[in-house]
Design a protein around this motif. Structure first.
Motif, PDB file in Angstrom:
ATOM      1  N   LEU A 247       8.595   1.708  -9.217  1.00 20.02           N
ATOM      2  CA  LEU A 247       9.529   2.773  -9.579  1.00 20.02           C
ATOM      3  C   LEU A 247       8.769   4.054  -9.945  1.00 20.02           C
ATOM      4  N   GLN A 248       7.696   3.915 -10.710  1.00 19.10           N
ATOM      5  CA  GLN A 248       6.878   5.090 -11.070  1.00 19.10           C
ATOM      6  C   GLN A 248       6.330   5.767  -9.820  1.00 19.10           C
ATOM      7  N   LEU A 249       5.853   4.963  -8.867  1.00 20.00           N
ATOM      8  CA  LEU A 249       5.340   5.529  -7.620  1.00 20.00           C
ATOM      9  C   LEU A 249       6.446   6.294  -6.868  1.00 20.00           C
ATOM     10  N   MET A 250       7.618   5.692  -6.837  1.00 18.42           N
ATOM     11  CA  MET A 250       8.737   6.323  -6.129  1.00 18.42           C
ATOM     12  C   MET A 250       9.108   7.656  -6.766  1.00 18.42           C
ATOM     13  N   LEU A 251       9.024   7.718  -8.075  1.00 22.00           N
ATOM     14  CA  LEU A 251       9.384   8.937  -8.810  1.00 22.00           C
ATOM     15  C   LEU A 251       8.232   9.925  -8.916  1.00 22.00           C
ATOM     16  N   GLY A 252       7.062   9.546  -8.366  1.00 24.82           N
ATOM     17  CA  GLY A 252       5.919  10.439  -8.419  1.00 24.82           C
ATOM     18  C   GLY A 252       5.268  10.527  -9.776  1.00 24.82           C
ATOM     19  N   GLU A 253       5.435   9.473 -10.577  1.00 26.49           N
ATOM     20  CA  GLU A 253       4.899   9.481 -11.943  1.00 26.49           C
ATOM     21  C   GLU A 253       3.716   8.560 -12.109  1.00 26.49           C
ATOM     22  N   ASN A 254       3.044   8.222 -11.016  1.00 27.75           N
ATOM     23  CA  ASN A 254       1.925   7.280 -11.093  1.00 27.75           C
ATOM     24  C   ASN A 254       0.713   7.938 -11.718  1.00 27.75           C
ATOM     25  N   GLU A 255       0.196   7.326 -12.757  1.00 33.16           N
ATOM     26  CA  GLU A 255      -1.037   7.777 -13.406  1.00 33.16           C
ATOM     27  C   GLU A 255      -2.090   6.722 -13.182  1.00 33.16           C
ATOM     28  N   LYS A 256      -3.211   7.127 -12.588  1.00 33.18           N
ATOM     29  CA  LYS A 256      -4.298   6.170 -12.364  1.00 33.18           C
ATOM     30  C   LYS A 256      -5.290   6.218 -13.492  1.00 33.18           C
TER      31      LYS A 256
ATOM     32  N   LEU B 221       0.876  -1.165   0.000  1.00 31.97           N
ATOM     33  CA  LEU B 221       0.000   0.000   0.000  1.00 31.97           C
ATOM     34  C   LEU B 221       0.913   1.215   0.000  1.00 31.97           C
ATOM     35  N   TRP B 222       0.932   1.906  -1.115  1.00 25.50           N
ATOM     36  CA  TRP B 222       1.782   3.081  -1.274  1.00 25.50           C
ATOM     37  C   TRP B 222       0.961   4.297  -0.872  1.00 25.50           C
ATOM     38  N   LEU B 223       1.425   5.026   0.134  1.00 19.58           N
ATOM     39  CA  LEU B 223       0.727   6.215   0.605  1.00 19.58           C
ATOM     40  C   LEU B 223       1.380   7.449   0.001  1.00 19.58           C
ATOM     41  N   ASP B 224       0.549   8.299  -0.551  1.00 20.96           N
ATOM     42  CA  ASP B 224       1.038   9.489  -1.240  1.00 20.96           C
ATOM     43  C   ASP B 224       0.251  10.696  -0.742  1.00 20.96           C
ATOM     44  N   GLU B 225       0.857  11.855  -0.805  1.00 19.89           N
ATOM     45  CA  GLU B 225       0.179  13.083  -0.391  1.00 19.89           C
ATOM     46  C   GLU B 225      -0.739  13.623  -1.483  1.00 19.89           C
ATOM     47  N   SER B 226      -0.746  12.984  -2.618  1.00 16.47           N
ATOM     48  CA  SER B 226      -1.559  13.417  -3.755  1.00 16.47           C
ATOM     49  C   SER B 226      -3.043  13.373  -3.413  1.00 16.47           C
ATOM     50  N   GLU B 227      -3.773  14.365  -3.878  1.00 17.99           N
ATOM     51  CA  GLU B 227      -5.220  14.382  -3.653  1.00 17.99           C
ATOM     52  C   GLU B 227      -5.943  13.432  -4.605  1.00 17.99           C
ATOM     53  N   THR B 228      -5.364  13.167  -5.771  1.00 17.61           N
ATOM     54  CA  THR B 228      -6.039  12.326  -6.758  1.00 17.61           C
ATOM     55  C   THR B 228      -5.869  10.838  -6.478  1.00 17.61           C
ATOM     56  N   SER B 229      -4.733  10.430  -5.927  1.00 12.95           N
ATOM     57  CA  SER B 229      -4.528   9.001  -5.639  1.00 12.95           C
ATOM     58  C   SER B 229      -3.680   8.847  -4.368  1.00 12.95           C
ATOM     59  N   PRO B 230      -4.297   9.063  -3.193  1.00 10.39           N
ATOM     60  CA  PRO B 230      -3.524   9.005  -1.952  1.00 10.39           C
ATOM     61  C   PRO B 230      -3.040   7.594  -1.595  1.00 10.39           C
ATOM     62  N   VAL B 231      -3.739   6.554  -2.072  1.00 12.95           N
ATOM     63  CA  VAL B 231      -3.337   5.175  -1.776  1.00 12.95           C
ATOM     64  C   VAL B 231      -3.344   4.367  -3.068  1.00 12.95           C
TER      65      VAL B 231
END
Length: 142
Positions: free
Chosen positions: A133-142, A105-115
């Protein structure tokens, strides 16, 4: 206590864990006499000896060198193989994730995809590693 083990067995098991985690020369030390990494390893050993069905661990490998980490990974793999137990741990280290996790479960501060959940229960494929790797680099697109 670990279910089905008597005090002698528990003591032997504890000594093996202490040796695996590199704490044998600190067996009688008080917590303030241990480094941060040593305290983390001692806490992990105590948790494993408790016989709990679920272990909650906060950065359990921080402060440990690669050799110690590998020894702890090995112990956790053995525990999971022989007992129905689970681990929930926080980490900032991708190696810990890939070595031990079957669900992330990757937790992010992003409002669009926090988990974001990654299911690696069938193993860490290249596609899953790329997603991590994309999550780590902040490049996650849902």
């Amino acid at each position: 206590l670990i279910h089905g083990e008597n005090n002698h067995q528990l003591q032997e098991h504890g000594l093996r864990l202490v040796e695996s985690f590199g704490l044998e020369d600190r067996l009688y030390s008080l917590p303030y006499q241990l480094s941060g990494g040593m305290r983390k390893r001692a806490a992990l050993a105590a948790s494993l000896l408790s016989g709990a069905d679920l272990h909650l661990l906060d950065e359990p490998f921080s402060g440990s060198d690669q050799m110690r980490r590998k020894a702890m990974y090995s112990v956790i793999h053995e525990v999971c193989k022989h007992r129905e137990t689970g681990f929930i741990f926080t980490t900032h280290d991708v190696v810990d994730v890939i070595e031990l996790a079957d669900t992330v479960l990757w937790l992010d501060e992003s409002e669009t995809s926090p988990v974001t959940m990654i299911d690696a229960s069938r193993g860490w494929t290249e596609a899953l590693r790329y997603q991590l790797l994309q999550l780590m680099l902040g490049e996650n697109e849902k």
